[in-house]
Design a protein around this motif. Structure first.
Motif, PDB file in Angstrom:
ATOM      1  N   VAL A 252      -5.557   3.592   5.673  1.00 55.94           N
ATOM      2  CA  VAL A 252      -4.853   2.592   4.471  1.00 55.94           C
ATOM      3  C   VAL A 252      -5.044   1.304   4.703  1.00 55.94           C
ATOM      4  O   VAL A 252      -5.598   1.307   3.110  1.00 55.94           O
TER       5      VAL A 252
ATOM      6  N   ALA B  86       0.742  -1.010   0.212  1.00 57.06           N
ATOM      7  CA  ALA B  86       0.430   0.368  -0.489  1.00 57.06           C
ATOM      8  C   ALA B  86       1.242   1.643  -0.176  1.00 57.06           C
ATOM      9  O   ALA B  86       2.268   0.932   0.582  1.00 57.06           O
ATOM     10  N   SER B  87       0.687   2.369  -0.866  1.00 57.24           N
ATOM     11  CA  SER B  87       1.440   3.071  -0.792  1.00 57.24           C
ATOM     12  C   SER B  87       0.974   4.606  -0.920  1.00 57.24           C
ATOM     13  O   SER B  87      -0.416   4.689  -1.034  1.00 57.24           O
ATOM     14  N   GLY B  88       1.319   6.004  -0.309  1.00 61.72           N
ATOM     15  CA  GLY B  88       0.601   7.024  -0.409  1.00 61.72           C
ATOM     16  C   GLY B  88       0.881   7.691  -2.204  1.00 61.72           C
ATOM     17  O   GLY B  88       2.251   7.914  -2.133  1.00 61.72           O
TER      18      GLY B  88
ATOM     19  N   THR C 187      -3.764   4.231  -1.762  1.00 63.62           N
ATOM     20  CA  THR C 187      -4.389   4.891  -0.213  1.00 63.62           C
ATOM     21  C   THR C 187      -4.568   6.082   0.047  1.00 63.62           C
ATOM     22  O   THR C 187      -5.992   5.957   0.677  1.00 63.62           O
ATOM     23  N   ASN C 188      -3.905   6.629  -0.398  1.00 58.96           N
ATOM     24  CA  ASN C 188      -4.468   8.351   0.465  1.00 58.96           C
ATOM     25  C   ASN C 188      -3.821   8.961  -1.379  1.00 58.96           C
ATOM     26  O   ASN C 188      -2.035   8.980  -1.652  1.00 58.96           O
TER      27      ASN C 188
ATOM     28  N   CYS D 109      -1.363  12.420  -1.722  1.00 59.96           N
ATOM     29  CA  CYS D 109      -0.939  12.935  -0.840  1.00 59.96           C
ATOM     30  C   CYS D 109      -0.509  14.792  -1.060  1.00 59.96           C
ATOM     31  O   CYS D 109       1.190  14.573  -1.376  1.00 59.96           O
TER      32      CYS D 109
ATOM     33  N   TYR E   3       3.276   8.586   8.332  1.00 60.61           N
ATOM     34  CA  TYR E   3       2.975   9.378   6.914  1.00 60.61           C
ATOM     35  C   TYR E   3       4.395  10.627   7.281  1.00 60.61           C
ATOM     36  O   TYR E   3       4.713  10.992   8.239  1.00 60.61           O
ATOM     37  N   GLU E   4       3.933  11.111   5.832  1.00 60.97           N
ATOM     38  CA  GLU E   4       5.267  12.318   5.762  1.00 60.97           C
ATOM     39  C   GLU E   4       4.314  13.761   6.318  1.00 60.97           C
ATOM     40  O   GLU E   4       2.893  14.093   6.012  1.00 60.97           O
TER      41      GLU E   4
ATOM     42  N   ILE F 165       4.522   6.744  -2.624  1.00 62.10           N
ATOM     43  CA  ILE F 165       5.970   6.163  -1.088  1.00 62.10           C
ATOM     44  C   ILE F 165       4.969   5.811  -0.126  1.00 62.10           C
ATOM     45  O   ILE F 165       4.620   5.520  -0.100  1.00 62.10           O
ATOM     46  N   GLY F 166       5.926   4.507   0.214  1.00 57.82           N
ATOM     47  CA  GLY F 166       5.584   3.647   1.084  1.00 57.82           C
ATOM     48  C   GLY F 166       6.790   3.199   2.478  1.00 57.82           C
ATOM     49  O   GLY F 166       7.541   3.568   2.266  1.00 57.82           O
ATOM     50  N   MET F 167       6.020   2.109   2.859  1.00 60.92           N
ATOM     51  CA  MET F 167       7.375   1.965   4.067  1.00 60.92           C
ATOM     52  C   MET F 167       7.951   0.260   3.665  1.00 60.92           C
ATOM     53  O   MET F 167       8.346   0.032   4.693  1.00 60.92           O
TER      54      MET F 167
END
Ligand code: HPA
Length: 282
Positions: free
Chosen positions: A250, A113-115, A234-235, A237, A192-193, A209-211
């Motif tokens: 998310v 999952a990512s932004g 999922t979101n 940014c 989150y950022e 962007i993800g983790m």
């Protein structure tokens, strides 16, 4: 104990449960574990039964290996990955990739999952990752290099397989799923950022962007594996109109997009990769 010894011990433990060979390994990301339920499972091995693996603590991650068949194709799926933010080293969180390689896996399919940093992306879109930015300020290959596992200085000119990217995009287009290719950047998280960070990520060339994922892909490239990675946005940014983001939101969006990712990966494996002996994916 050397890394290669740990890998062998762990692979032997999995072989104790499942004596077949899978060429395809799957790592399921946050809210994306439904694919595991589509596998005709011979066994589910909890991570704590596999020596040297950490335990899965992340939201929406079960922490088990599902071994069996998707259609006619033997696969191993890791339902629940490990993250740097759980406190584990990058070498620890990438051990599953090493173990899968030892078990015969040469093609790795990852999801996350990512932004969405690129303004063209919306929540629920699928990004087929075609390159990445390692912004974790760390690397799973730091330390003595074992030449049996891969070269000291691995090439990273194309860590994501072009044939698999094209096939995934083609399936998404046929199905009418919103999907495009782009660059995934990884921070360690767990926060989150900030708006300034999202702005910076856009300047740096990130689309999402993800983790996760990047350490796994570095190890897969080191081990000479073919990689496909799919990211669910999922979101959104956008720094100038940024709303708040939470782990549960998310998870919710990832789960609502999950049927598309599941369908895409299933189609890729059961129709394209199953026919691969015909050599249609380079
Ligand atoms: N940032 C980092 N990781 C994420 C995000 C995000 O905005 N959304 C989902 N995973």
């Amino acid at each position: 104990m050397e890394l290669s010894e740990q890998i062998c011990e762990a692979a032997d433990a999995v072989r104790g449960y499942w004596n077949q060979t899978a060429r395809i390994g799957i790592v399921l990301g946050t809210g994306l574990s439904q694919l595991a339920t589509q596998i005709e499972a011979d066994c589910c091995v909890p991570c704590h039964q596999i020596p040297h693996l950490p335990s899965a603590t992340a939201l929406g991650h079960k922490g088990q290996w599902v071994c069996g068949k998707l259609g006619s194709v033997p696969v191993i799926a890791l339902d629940g990955r490990f993250h740097r933010y759980e406190g584990y080293s990058l070498q620890q969180i990438t051990l599953p990739i090493r173990i899968m390689r030892q078990l015969g896996v040469d093609t790795l399919i990852l999801s996350n999952a990512s932004g969405g940093v690129s303004p063209r992306l919306n929540s629920g879109d699928i990004l087929v990752i075609d390159d990445h930015l390692n912004l974790m300020w760390d690397n799973p290959l730091i330390g003595p290099n074992e030449e049996t596992l891969g070269p000291r200085f691995p090439d990273m000119s194309r860590p994501y397989n072009e044939g698999l990217i094209t096939a995934a995009l083609e399936i998404a287009r046929q199905r009418g799923y919103a999907a495009s290719r782009g660059v995934y950047a990884a921070f360690t998280g767990p926060n989150y950022e900030t708006r300034a960070e999202y702005r910076m990520l856009r300047y740096l060339g990130a689309d999402v962007i993800g983790m996760s994922t990047v350490p796994e892909v570095i190890v897969a490239a080191h081990a000479g594996m073919r990689v496909l990675a799919l990211s669910v946005v999922t979101n959104v940014c956008q720094p100038d109109t940024l709303g708040t983001t939470s782990g549960s939101e998310v998870l919710e969006i990832a789960r609502s997009t999950e049927p598309k990712v599941t369908d895409l990966v299933q189609e890729l494996i059961t129709s394209r990769l199953a026919a691969e002996t015909c050599g249609n994916i380079p």
